[in-house]
Write a protein that holds these residues in place. Structure first.
Motif, short mmCIF file in Angstrom:
data_model
loop_
_atom_site.label_atom_id
_atom_site.label_comp_id
_atom_site.label_asym_id
_atom_site.label_seq_id
_atom_site.Cartn_x
_atom_site.Cartn_y
_atom_site.Cartn_z
N ALA A 140 -14.79 56.01 -34.61
CA ALA A 140 -14.04 55.13 -34.79
C ALA A 140 -14.98 54.09 -35.11
O ALA A 140 -15.72 53.91 -35.35
CB ALA A 140 -13.58 54.44 -33.40
N THR A 141 -13.77 53.47 -36.10
CA THR A 141 -14.44 52.30 -36.42
C THR A 141 -14.06 50.69 -35.20
O THR A 141 -13.23 51.00 -34.34
CB THR A 141 -13.23 51.45 -37.55
N VAL A 142 -15.00 49.88 -35.15
CA VAL A 142 -14.71 48.73 -33.46
C VAL A 142 -13.84 46.96 -34.98
O VAL A 142 -15.89 47.26 -35.48
CB VAL A 142 -16.10 48.71 -32.97
N ALA A 143 -14.06 46.52 -33.95
CA ALA A 143 -13.82 45.07 -34.91
C ALA A 143 -14.40 44.05 -34.04
O ALA A 143 -14.53 43.91 -32.40
CB ALA A 143 -12.29 44.73 -35.25
N PRO B 189 -16.31 39.65 -28.46
CA PRO B 189 -15.16 40.30 -28.10
C PRO B 189 -15.03 41.53 -29.11
O PRO B 189 -15.06 41.13 -30.21
CB PRO B 189 -13.60 39.05 -28.51
N SER B 190 -15.23 42.84 -28.63
CA SER B 190 -14.42 43.69 -29.83
C SER B 190 -14.10 44.86 -29.23
O SER B 190 -14.20 45.45 -28.18
CB SER B 190 -16.08 44.25 -30.48
N GLY B 191 -13.42 46.46 -29.95
CA GLY B 191 -13.18 46.89 -29.94
C GLY B 191 -12.13 48.40 -30.85
O GLY B 191 -12.93 47.42 -31.90
N LYS B 192 -12.29 49.15 -30.24
CA LYS B 192 -11.82 50.33 -31.56
C LYS B 192 -10.36 49.79 -31.82
O LYS B 192 -9.66 49.17 -31.46
CB LYS B 192 -11.65 51.75 -30.81
N ALA C 23 -8.89 42.86 -38.90
CA ALA C 23 -8.49 41.59 -38.39
C ALA C 23 -7.63 41.71 -37.36
O ALA C 23 -7.77 40.65 -36.60
CB ALA C 23 -8.05 41.15 -39.58
N ASP C 24 -6.96 42.26 -37.28
CA ASP C 24 -5.83 42.29 -36.04
C ASP C 24 -6.52 43.13 -34.65
O ASP C 24 -5.74 42.57 -33.65
CB ASP C 24 -4.91 43.02 -36.62
N ALA C 25 -6.90 43.99 -35.02
CA ALA C 25 -7.93 44.48 -34.12
C ALA C 25 -8.01 43.32 -33.32
O ALA C 25 -8.78 43.17 -31.77
CB ALA C 25 -8.55 46.10 -34.69
N ALA C 26 -9.42 42.58 -34.59
CA ALA C 26 -10.03 41.74 -33.10
C ALA C 26 -9.41 40.29 -32.56
O ALA C 26 -9.99 40.09 -31.80
CB ALA C 26 -11.17 40.73 -34.89
N ALA C 27 -8.35 40.94 -33.18
CA ALA C 27 -7.54 39.17 -32.17
C ALA C 27 -7.31 39.94 -31.62
O ALA C 27 -7.18 39.26 -29.99
CB ALA C 27 -5.92 39.01 -33.48
N ARG C 28 -6.96 41.03 -31.05
CA ARG C 28 -5.94 42.46 -30.27
C ARG C 28 -6.87 42.23 -29.00
O ARG C 28 -6.71 41.83 -27.77
CB ARG C 28 -5.89 43.12 -30.09
N GLU C 29 -8.43 42.26 -29.41
CA GLU C 29 -9.35 42.76 -28.95
C GLU C 29 -9.89 41.57 -28.06
O GLU C 29 -10.65 40.97 -26.86
CB GLU C 29 -11.35 43.27 -29.37
#
Length: 133
Positions: A6-9, A36-39, A47-53
């Motif tokens: 998996a890639t983590v942002a 703050p980080s996650g899959k 970028a979207d994942a970073a904002a969501r996490e």
């Protein structure tokens, strides 16, 4: 925890001369304090994942900016993409107690205590450029 492939942002959120850090409820190896980080999900960009996490874990709405770099994390083995983010709204708090025990807005000089193994060099350089010394 993400699968090995998996890639983590990671959301590198800077505001008012500090960077947002969170203490994980369950450490990933020796890693306790992180951005703050996650899959990254299949249908989203880092970028979207970073904002969501950032929203899910710390309750803040951020606007993602440039990618700061990526690496295979030396402790977890996960591929991590770091994204510079600007705070848009919200007060940071442990919004996901299952994942987050505590949040703090850290000064540049606090990072060596929170992340004793050191912050990824491109992220450290970015923070050094945008945070007061």
């Amino acid at each position: 925890m993400p699968a090995d492939d998996a890639t983590v942002a990671g959301a590198v959120v800077v505001h008012a001369g500090r960077v947002l850090m969170m203490r994980r409820s369950v450490p990933a190896g020796s890693v306790l304090w992180t951005f703050p980080s996650g899959k990254v999900e299949a249908d989203e960009s880092p970028a979207d994942a970073a904002a969501r996490e950032a929203l899910e874990e710390t309750g803040v709405t951020v606007e993602p900016g440039p990618l700061l770099g990526e690496r295979v994390h030396p402790v977890t083995g996960w591929r991590v993409v770091y994204v510079a983010c600007r705070l848009v709204s919200g007060e940071a708090w442990a919004a996901s107690p299952r994942e987050v025990a505590e949040v703090t807005w850290a000064r540049l000089g606090d990072l060596h205590r929170l992340v004793p193994d050191g912050v990824f060099e491109p992220v450290r350089k970015y923070l050094s450029d945008v945070l007061p010394h």
